[in-house]
Design an enzyme around this catalytic site. Structure first.
Site, PDB file in Angstrom:
ATOM      1  CB  CYS A 168       6.295 -37.484  22.008  1.00  0.00           C
ATOM      2  SG  CYS A 168       7.131 -38.311  20.639  1.00  0.00           S
TER       3      CYS A 168
ATOM      4  CG  HIS B 179       9.343 -34.476  20.739  1.00  0.00           C
ATOM      5  ND1 HIS B 179       9.290 -35.390  21.769  1.00  0.00           N
ATOM      6  CD2 HIS B 179       8.651 -33.382  21.164  1.00  0.00           C
ATOM      7  CE1 HIS B 179       8.606 -34.876  22.782  1.00  0.00           C
ATOM      8  NE2 HIS B 179       8.211 -33.674  22.435  1.00  0.00           N
TER       9      HIS B 179
ATOM     10  CG  HIS C  65       5.970 -31.749  24.647  1.00  0.00           C
ATOM     11  ND1 HIS C  65       7.292 -31.968  24.320  1.00  0.00           N
ATOM     12  CD2 HIS C  65       6.009 -30.916  25.726  1.00  0.00           C
ATOM     13  CE1 HIS C  65       8.073 -31.307  25.145  1.00  0.00           C
ATOM     14  NE2 HIS C  65       7.334 -30.662  26.008  1.00  0.00           N
TER      15      HIS C  65
END
Length: 344
Positions: A259, A307, A319
């Protein structure tokens, strides 16, 4: 004798039963895959929830791994610089020692008579006095060179000490990397084992309402036009171009990403250098409220800031989710929102 054999047989059967129960209890106690594998009555939704938890934990460990790797590389770079500087100092030390040796040899060859006696015996007193003045200057030069040698030795010792510190730091970072690597691979392996027991169509650990997202979802131009600046627009365009790329922990592109690696690569394509980790990236720009989001803003999730994605408008982001799904479009609502940053 027969009774004794029967007793042994019963004892053996009891031991096997105890062992079986103990193994089942150990499987149930393991934090990776025990509960799901030990209880066949668990629903696919419960298994998927366990897998999602393992992925979140693996991702948090991945960000720690990325941070440790960044620090290890910095320590390695500093150590290399110290080694190069030490080599340069050694070269200058050798030059100073050679010069000092030449002066000492010349004095030795000049003899050791008392200066007053040499003046009295000289057939050219004026010439001798001129030579004595030169010798005095040579002595001053020798003292200066001795000082240079001492200084060089001190600097080399200081550099050696700094290099020892960096070597210890590098060793510690490498051990930290290995710990995080084991944690990540353990959790990912456990998640894969759990997923292998589900039908293929049930293995996506995201919410059913998540937009699947692929390169055919529409051009990036309408989105980039709403970006707050050309760099954000370029980052969004890059992210759109990477939809469908696989998730690989620790990867920063160009063909696979985790990510924070996707975010770093997207802004690198726009000429912006971002930190490697989510908890570094959140401080890399100006914080913005969720209600103020614009395309290109970095959006972060979970209390541990584990994240990150790139906002593209309309409540969606691009993402790299986890190993079960490629880079994709997704709703901001699929994870607990933690904050956002605008990179200038």
């Amino acid at each position: 004798m027969a009774a004794h054999r029967r007793t042994r047989k019963r004892t053996s059967g009891t031991a096997r039963t105890v062992l079986t129960v103990a193994l089942a209890g150990a499987a149930a106690a393991t934090g990776f895959d025990g509960p799901a594998l030990a209880d066949p009555r668990r629903t696919p939704e419960q298994v998927r929830a366990d897998v999602a938890r393992l992925y979140r934990e693996a991702e948090a460990a991945t960000e720690q791994y990325n941070g440790a790797k960044e620090k290890a590389e910095a320590a390695r770079h500093r150590l290399r610089g110290l080694q190069d500087e030490t080599a340069r100092r050694r070269a200058r030390l050798n030059e100073a020692r050679e010069a000092l040796g030449s002066v000492a040899a010349a004095q030795y060859r000049g003899g050791g008579l008392d200066p007053a006696l040499r003046l009295a015996l000289s057939e050219d007193p004026d010439g001798y006095l001129r030579g004595a003045a030169l010798a005095e200057r040579v002595g001053s030069l020798q003292n200066a060179r001795v000082g240079q040698v001492r200084t060089q030795l001190g600097e080399i010792e200081r550099l050696r000490g700094a290099a020892r510190v960096e070597t210890e730091s590098l060793t510690s970072r490498r051990a930290e990397l290995e710990r995080h690597r084991k944690t990540i691979t353990g959790k990912l392996n456990a998640a894969r084992r759990l997923l292998s027991g589900l039908p293929a169509e049930r293995r996506d650990t995201g919410q059913a309402s998540r937009p699947s997202g692929n390169a055919g979802d529409g051009p990036a131009a309408p989105v980039t036009a709403r970006a707050p600046g050309p760099r954000a627009a370029e980052a969004v365009a890059y992210a759109y171009g990477k939809i469908g790329s696989p998730y690989v922990w620790g990867a920063t592109g160009p063909d696979a990403f985790d990510c924070s690696g996707l975010v770093q690569a997207a802004y690198r394509s726009a000429g912006v250098s971002l930190p490697r980790t989510t908890y570094g990236q959140i401080d890399a720009g100006r914080r913005v409220a969720r209600s103020e989001l614009l395309p290109g803003d970095l959006v972060f999730f979970y209390s541990g800031i584990s994240h990150v994605g790139i906002y593209v408008g309309d409540g969606r982001m691009i993402h790299a989710p986890n190993p079960s799904a490629p880079v994709r479009l997704a709703s901001l609502d699929e994870m607990p929102f933690a904050g956002a940053t605008r990179v200038s």
